[in-house]
Design a protein around this motif. Structure first.
Motif, PDB file in Angstrom:
ATOM      1  N   VAL A 115     -69.146 -22.301-103.805  1.00  0.00           N
ATOM      2  CA  VAL A 115     -68.171 -22.866-104.733  1.00  0.00           C
ATOM      3  C   VAL A 115     -67.088 -21.807-104.899  1.00  0.00           C
ATOM      4  O   VAL A 115     -67.325 -20.741-105.455  1.00  0.00           O
ATOM      5  N   ALA A 116     -65.886 -22.084-104.361  1.00  0.00           N
ATOM      6  CA  ALA A 116     -64.832 -21.073-104.253  1.00  0.00           C
ATOM      7  C   ALA A 116     -63.577 -21.545-104.969  1.00  0.00           C
ATOM      8  O   ALA A 116     -63.088 -22.645-104.708  1.00  0.00           O
ATOM      9  N   GLY A 117     -63.066 -20.715-105.869  1.00  0.00           N
ATOM     10  CA  GLY A 117     -61.916 -21.118-106.668  1.00  0.00           C
ATOM     11  C   GLY A 117     -60.748 -20.171-106.547  1.00  0.00           C
ATOM     12  O   GLY A 117     -60.897 -18.989-106.231  1.00  0.00           O
ATOM     13  N   GLY A 118     -59.560 -20.707-106.817  1.00  0.00           N
ATOM     14  CA  GLY A 118     -58.368 -19.879-106.794  1.00  0.00           C
ATOM     15  C   GLY A 118     -57.208 -20.587-107.461  1.00  0.00           C
ATOM     16  O   GLY A 118     -57.301 -21.759-107.857  1.00  0.00           O
ATOM     17  N   ARG A 119     -56.103 -19.871-107.595  1.00  0.00           N
ATOM     18  CA  ARG A 119     -54.863 -20.469-108.083  1.00  0.00           C
ATOM     19  C   ARG A 119     -54.250 -21.282-106.948  1.00  0.00           C
ATOM     20  O   ARG A 119     -54.201 -20.826-105.799  1.00  0.00           O
TER      21      ARG A 119
END
Length: 340
Positions: A115-119
């Motif tokens: 599960v990978a998040g970013g702007r």
């Protein structure tokens, strides 16, 4: 005071789904807020890894203050071994993401997921493609507060291609690079301009330091002339890369600038310093290093830097000692400062 969750952290937590019973690896959490929040879900099963030593120390302090467990570990492999869930702040480098994805499929559990998040402004469709090379199923969440999450599941059978290497015949040097190392196996333009000036360094029997050594290109060339070369970088990937590139000829250390070096202990410092911290432009670490160079250099010692010509380093260098411009091109300056 504990660090606060930002919008990316909060979206990651909301998108986790069911937290598995196995190890939970947290990667790229520079503040410790995300890792600490995950401890509430998974306790001592949480391990965290940051490429930056500065961030690693912040996360370690945050986990030490958590009510239950959690551990900061120095290598990517340690974090991903037996991981069932990888919670990731997306790196800016696609190579770094590829290494994380491949390592997770090879060392994690048979059903490991990411599960990978970013702007959103820092995310590209290529990130989906990179994850798709290692996982069968990749999809994106809905955006929220200018943030988004990528989900990857179904590990594929992949090969580990990291570290990579490339031989540069003009330098008779093979450069090795892990995914998160700056410039990879290339030799960037700033480093090449600085390499052209190394013959002008004063002879010395003292320490020669390559600060912000990256993959170890400068340190390798310096070691052909000087007996006591130390290479320092804050990045775990850079240090691992430099150890392979320098092949034992250099003392390679993971460190925060010059802080570990004693007063008046260094004859020469050579550096191609970064001006980004993550995705943000930030000259603060380099300005702090210039100030600290006055402490660690012996009187008459040299500080030789290459940097983008628009950066505000010349006034600060002149506070250390007389400074001259050795070379310039359309983008970079090479300067030499002698410790007063």
């Amino acid at each position: 005071m504990p660090a606060e969750l930002d919008p990316v952290d909060r979206l990651l937590l909301d998108e986790l789904g069911e937290v598995p019973a196995g190890r939970v690896a947290v990667l790229g959490d520079d503040t410790g807020a995300l890792a600490s929040a995950l401890v509430e879900h998974a306790g001592q099963r949480v391990v965290a890894h940051c490429d930056s030593l500065v961030a690693e120390r912040r996360v370690a302090r945050a986990l030490a203050g958590a009510a239950v467990g959690g551990e900061a570990v120095p290598t990517l492999a340690e974090a991903l071994t037996d991981a069932a869930l990888v919670v990731l702040r997306l790196p800016k480098s696609l190579d770094a993401l590829d290494e994380i994805a491949r390592t997770a499929t090879l060392l994690g559990t048979a059903d490991v997921r990411v599960v990978a998040g970013g702007r959103v402004k820092h995310m590209t469709p290529s990130m989906n493609d990179v994850l798709g090379a290692s996982f069968e199923r990749v999809h994106a969440s809905l955006g929220r507060q200018k943030s988004r999450v990528l989900h990857a599941a179904g590990p594929r059978a992949v090969e580990q291609v990291w570290p990579k290497h490339r031989h540069h015949a003009d330098l008779d040097l093979t450069v090795h690079a892990f995914g998160a190392a700056f410039a990879g196996t290339r030799i960037d333009a700033g480093t090449r301009l600085l390499l052209e000036q190394l013959d002008g360094l004063a002879d010395t029997d003292g320490n020669v330091v390559d600060l912000g050594c990256g993959t170890g290109v400068l340190a390798s060339v310096l070691a052909r002339r000087f007996d006591d070369v130390v290479a320092i970088d804050v990045s775990a990937a850079a240090v691992a890369s430099a150890r392979l590139t320098t092949a034992g000829a250099v003392d390679v250390r993971r460190g925060d600038g010059l802080t570990s070096l004693a007063d008046a202990s260094v004859a020469t410092i050579v550096s191609n310093p970064p001006f980004h911290v993550g995705t943000a432009k930030d000259s603060t670490p380099t300005l702090a290093m210039i100030d600290d160079a006055a402490r660690v250099l012996v009187p008459g010692g040299e500080l030789v830097l290459v940097y983008n010509s628009h950066l505000p380093y010349l006034p600060r260098l002149r506070e250390v000692g007389p400074t001259q411009i050795l070379a310039r091109d359309r983008s970079y300056l090479v300067t030499r400062t002698v410790r007063a």
